[in-house]
Write an enzyme that holds these catalytic residues in place. Structure first.
Site, PDB file in Angstrom:
ATOM      1  N   LEU A   1      -7.482  -2.748   7.276  1.00 54.36           N
ATOM      2  CA  LEU A   1      -8.526  -1.847   6.763  1.00 54.36           C
ATOM      3  C   LEU A   1      -8.761  -2.050   5.269  1.00 54.36           C
ATOM      4  O   LEU A   1      -7.870  -2.500   4.549  1.00 54.36           O
ATOM      5  CB  LEU A   1      -8.160  -0.385   7.047  1.00 54.36           C
ATOM      6  CG  LEU A   1      -6.877   0.206   6.455  1.00 54.36           C
ATOM      7  CD1 LEU A   1      -7.002   0.530   4.987  1.00 54.36           C
ATOM      8  CD2 LEU A   1      -6.488   1.454   7.222  1.00 54.36           C
TER       9      LEU A   1
ATOM     10  N   VAL B   1      -2.754   3.824   4.520  1.00 53.18           N
ATOM     11  CA  VAL B   1      -2.745   3.232   5.860  1.00 53.18           C
ATOM     12  C   VAL B   1      -2.282   4.241   6.911  1.00 53.18           C
ATOM     13  O   VAL B   1      -2.928   4.417   7.957  1.00 53.18           O
ATOM     14  CB  VAL B   1      -1.844   1.969   5.878  1.00 53.18           C
ATOM     15  CG1 VAL B   1      -1.599   1.494   7.297  1.00 53.18           C
ATOM     16  CG2 VAL B   1      -2.507   0.863   5.077  1.00 53.18           C
TER      17      VAL B   1
ATOM     18  N   CYS C   1      -3.081  -4.257  -2.551  1.00 45.50           N
ATOM     19  CA  CYS C   1      -2.789  -5.310  -1.561  1.00 45.50           C
ATOM     20  C   CYS C   1      -2.850  -6.734  -2.114  1.00 45.50           C
ATOM     21  O   CYS C   1      -1.839  -7.431  -2.106  1.00 45.50           O
ATOM     22  CB  CYS C   1      -3.728  -5.171  -0.384  1.00 45.50           C
ATOM     23  SG  CYS C   1      -3.370  -3.697   0.572  1.00 45.50           S
TER      24      CYS C   1
ATOM     25  N   ASN D   1      -5.093 -11.965   3.493  1.00 45.09           N
ATOM     26  CA  ASN D   1      -5.306 -11.460   2.130  1.00 45.09           C
ATOM     27  C   ASN D   1      -5.336 -12.596   1.112  1.00 45.09           C
ATOM     28  O   ASN D   1      -6.117 -12.565   0.153  1.00 45.09           O
ATOM     29  CB  ASN D   1      -4.216 -10.439   1.763  1.00 45.09           C
ATOM     30  CG  ASN D   1      -4.605  -9.040   2.221  1.00 45.09           C
ATOM     31  OD1 ASN D   1      -5.688  -8.848   2.759  1.00 45.09           O
ATOM     32  ND2 ASN D   1      -3.739  -8.075   2.009  1.00 45.09           N
TER      33      ASN D   1
ATOM     34  N   GLY E   1      -7.977  -6.287  -7.921  1.00 42.97           N
ATOM     35  CA  GLY E   1      -6.797  -5.448  -8.152  1.00 42.97           C
ATOM     36  C   GLY E   1      -6.431  -4.774  -6.855  1.00 42.97           C
ATOM     37  O   GLY E   1      -6.639  -5.328  -5.778  1.00 42.97           O
TER      38      GLY E   1
HETATM   39  N1  NAD Z   1      -3.789   0.386   1.068  1.00 43.40           N
HETATM   40  C1  NAD Z   1      -4.390  -0.535   1.794  1.00 43.40           C
HETATM   41  O1  NAD Z   1      -5.594  -0.745   1.691  1.00 43.40           O
HETATM   42  C2  NAD Z   1      -3.603  -1.345   2.773  1.00 43.40           C
HETATM   43  C3  NAD Z   1      -4.305  -2.137   3.712  1.00 43.40           C
HETATM   44  C4  NAD Z   1      -3.572  -2.874   4.626  1.00 43.40           C
HETATM   45  C5  NAD Z   1      -2.172  -2.866   4.596  1.00 43.40           C
HETATM   46  N2  NAD Z   1      -1.530  -2.117   3.654  1.00 43.40           N
HETATM   47  C6  NAD Z   1      -0.060  -2.089   3.678  1.00 43.40           C
HETATM   48  O2  NAD Z   1       0.360  -0.883   4.317  1.00 43.40           O
HETATM   49  C7  NAD Z   1       1.562  -0.393   3.708  1.00 43.40           C
HETATM   50  C8  NAD Z   1       1.342   1.021   3.181  1.00 43.40           C
HETATM   51  O3  NAD Z   1       0.364   0.975   2.166  1.00 43.40           O
HETATM   52  P1  NAD Z   1      -0.315   2.288   1.590  1.00 43.40           P
HETATM   53  O4  NAD Z   1      -1.343   1.845   0.625  1.00 43.40           O
HETATM   54  O5  NAD Z   1      -0.685   3.189   2.714  1.00 43.40           O
HETATM   55  O6  NAD Z   1       0.940   2.916   0.804  1.00 43.40           O
HETATM   56  P2  NAD Z   1       1.078   4.353   0.123  1.00 43.40           P
HETATM   57  O7  NAD Z   1       1.950   4.154  -1.033  1.00 43.40           O
HETATM   58  O8  NAD Z   1      -0.271   4.972  -0.045  1.00 43.40           O
HETATM   59  O9  NAD Z   1       1.853   5.211   1.226  1.00 43.40           O
HETATM   60  C9  NAD Z   1       3.172   4.968   1.625  1.00 43.40           C
HETATM   61  C10 NAD Z   1       3.782   6.303   2.011  1.00 43.40           C
HETATM   62  O10 NAD Z   1       5.070   6.080   2.618  1.00 43.40           O
HETATM   63  C11 NAD Z   1       5.890   7.178   2.273  1.00 43.40           C
HETATM   64  N3  NAD Z   1       7.290   6.843   2.552  1.00 43.40           N
HETATM   65  C12 NAD Z   1       8.125   6.022   1.870  1.00 43.40           C
HETATM   66  N4  NAD Z   1       9.333   5.970   2.471  1.00 43.40           N
HETATM   67  C13 NAD Z   1       9.259   6.774   3.553  1.00 43.40           C
HETATM   68  C14 NAD Z   1      10.188   7.126   4.567  1.00 43.40           C
HETATM   69  N5  NAD Z   1      11.426   6.626   4.615  1.00 43.40           N
HETATM   70  N6  NAD Z   1       9.785   7.987   5.523  1.00 43.40           N
HETATM   71  C15 NAD Z   1       8.534   8.495   5.495  1.00 43.40           C
HETATM   72  N7  NAD Z   1       7.623   8.198   4.559  1.00 43.40           N
HETATM   73  C16 NAD Z   1       7.971   7.342   3.597  1.00 43.40           C
HETATM   74  C17 NAD Z   1       5.554   7.442   0.833  1.00 43.40           C
HETATM   75  O11 NAD Z   1       5.928   8.742   0.435  1.00 43.40           O
HETATM   76  C18 NAD Z   1       4.021   7.244   0.847  1.00 43.40           C
HETATM   77  O12 NAD Z   1       3.342   8.461   1.078  1.00 43.40           O
HETATM   78  C19 NAD Z   1       1.919  -1.412   2.620  1.00 43.40           C
HETATM   79  O13 NAD Z   1       2.804  -2.346   3.160  1.00 43.40           O
HETATM   80  C20 NAD Z   1       0.582  -2.068   2.320  1.00 43.40           C
HETATM   81  O14 NAD Z   1       0.739  -3.368   1.830  1.00 43.40           O
HETATM   82  C21 NAD Z   1      -2.219  -1.345   2.761  1.00 43.40           C
END
Ligand code: NAD
Length: 438
Positions: free
Chosen positions: A157, A12, A267, A215, A264
């Site tokens: 997204l 994201v 999310c 979701n 899976g």
């Molecule tokens: N992946 C998706 O398709 C999607 C879609 C919509 C919403 N989301 C939501 O968005 C959020 C992020 O999801 P994602 O898939 O991008 O996660 P991800 O695990 O790919 O990325 C999260 C990142 O945050 C970093 N991080 C953790 N603590 C930190 C800190 N204190 N400072 C800086 N960086 C830090 C981690 O190192 C990691 O790179 C989640 O809440 C998820 O539910 C995800």
């Protein structure tokens, strides 16, 4: 122009930061993962997402997109901070907010002037309040009174089409509690929605709830179709026909109606669990969502059970080809992927697994190590196989050369977990075929 910070450079955060920079907004993406940031500075992306590499390179070169491991060092230059850190499930299923709180704490400790702190991660209702309290507590410790706002901007997204979704959103949901926050968020999102401004402003609690409801609704459609598919098999109906029949009804629509071997990803499973927990905490039994999760958990085993009964309960020593490891096509993400459940069952039953995925092989090696054999392409995977399981509907799996399969496999039998093949065609080709709900 003040910079926009995006904290958490995962699926994201990296897409968000890159797409804002594509619109001319100066962005710094921040992550605690040093290796990730060092690689990004060299143009190496931590994830596979179509089109993202080109945009990262272009905007980095243009000086609008930068990467850093330090939120503190960059805070002064910024007015808006998007928090897009992970919110994985805690042991009890609720969202683990430690990273969200870490970010808020760092902001409270270091801010010197007005900030708008926007939560983009998927978080339970009430989290914005927690972020506000955390920042305020840090300011109180410093004896400072600095104005700030919190906002909720859940992200919708889809992995695999994330850049397109972000650049052309159906709508943008923003929870705010001040006109200043509304004005800033309008300025940031206007470039994406020049012709038709589709930002829906609402209170923060409703924005937080909207993400989980969206979701959960999509997961419900999938589990509902899987339930109907299982019944179709019993009564001799075909789920593909039923899907067409109902999907053409404009009240229902044709999206997310595909039966298969379960959803899976990072999310749906986690957000469904978190919503159940929120229900429990608020003494509200979420009966529909409970059933959605139950159906999905069972559905992940369906290919394995079919294969097992095909071989009369004995899979010891069988070689099974698996096409598709990612939880869906166009991504290398294997979080909660049905492939992991299925492969685990196959290994426990004494099978040898030969797998192929166009982009998730590296990720699979991290998760499965040397427990399975990694094949170089679809045809390599089926050599000497006693069966083929198709778990992810990658485009390159759609039109295989059936003759090669027939000649290479020990037994030409295919279990299609995504209903991408035609039963009659396979029959003609002399391949035994089992889909879901057909
Ligand atoms: N992946 C998706 O398709 C999607 C879609 C919509 C919403 N989301 C939501 O968005 C959020 C992020 O999801 P994602 O898939 O991008 O996660 P991800 O695990 O790919 O990325 C999260 C990142 O945050 C970093 N991080 C953790 N603590 C930190 C800190 N204190 N400072 C800086 N960086 C830090 C981690 O190192 C990691 O790179 C989640 O809440 C998820 O539910 C995800």
């Amino acid at each position: 122009m003040k910079k926009t910070l995006v904290v958490g450079t995962g699926y994201v955060g990296l897409v968000t930061g890159t797409c804002f920079s594509e619109m001319g907004i100066p962005v710094i993406c921040i992550d605690v993962d040093n290796e990730k940031i060092e690689n990004l500075k060299k143009g190496i992306l931590p994830i596979y997402e179509p089109g993202l590499d080109v945009l990262v390179e272009k905007n980095t070169k243009a000086g609008r997109l930068d990467f850093s491991t330090s939120l503190e060092d960059n805070l002064e230059e910024a007015e808006v901070i998007f928090s897009a850190v992970g919110t994985p499930p805690d042991e009890d299923g609720s969202a683990d907010l430690q990273y969200v709180i870490d970010v808020a704490r760092t902001i409270g400790r270091s801010m010197k002037d007005y900030k708008l702190v926007v939560t983009k991660s998927t978080v339970p209702v009430g989290t914005a309040g927690l972020v506000r309290k955390t920042i305020q507590a840090e300011l109180d410790k410093r004896g400072l009174s600095i104005p700030f706002d919190v906002a909720s901007n859940p992200e919708f997204l889809k992995e695999g089409d994330a850049v397109n979704d972000f650049m052309h959103p159906d709508r943008v949901v923003v929870g705010i509690e001040s006109s200043k926050a509304e004005e800033i968020m309008t300025r940031l999102y206007r470039p994406f929605l020049l012709n038709n401004f589709r930002v829906i402003f609402m209170d923060i609690t409703s924005a937080e709830m909207t993400k989980y409801a969206a979701n959960a609704m999509l997961a419900t459609r999938i589990s509902f179709m899987n339930d109907i598919a299982n019944l179709c098999e019993k009564v001799g109906a075909n789920i593909n026909m039923v899907r067409k029949g109902i999907g053409s009804d404009t009240r229902i629509g044709n999206k997310f109606l595909y039966a298969g071997c379960g959803y899976g990803g990072s999310c749906f499973p986690k957000d469904v669990k978190a919503l159940l927990k929120i229900g429990e905490q608020n003494d509200c039994s979420m009966r529909v969502i409970k059933a959605v999760e139950e159906v999905n958990d069972d559905q992940k085993f369906i290919l394995f059970h079919r294969l097992k009964s095909f071989y009369h309960g004995d899979l010891q020593g069988k070689t099974i080809a698996v096409w598709g490891l990612a939880f869906k096509p166009e991504t290398d993400d294997m979080r909660e992927a049905p492939s992991l459940v299925i492969i685990n069952e196959l290994l426990n039953a004494g099978c040898k697994v030969k797998a192929y995925d166009p982009v998730a092989m590296q990720e699979a090696k991290r998760k499965l190590g040397d427990k399975i054999t990694y094949s170089k392409d679809i045809y390599d995977a089926v050599i000497d196989a006693d069966a083929l399981l198709v778990i992810t509907e990658w485009k390159e799996f759609r039109v295989p050369i059936w003759n090669i399969l027939k000649q290479s496999m020990k037994k030409a039998v295919l279990f299609d977990g995504r209903n991408i093949y035609d039963l009659r065609e396979l029959k003609k080709e002399g391949i035994e075929y089992f889909g879901i709900g057909i």
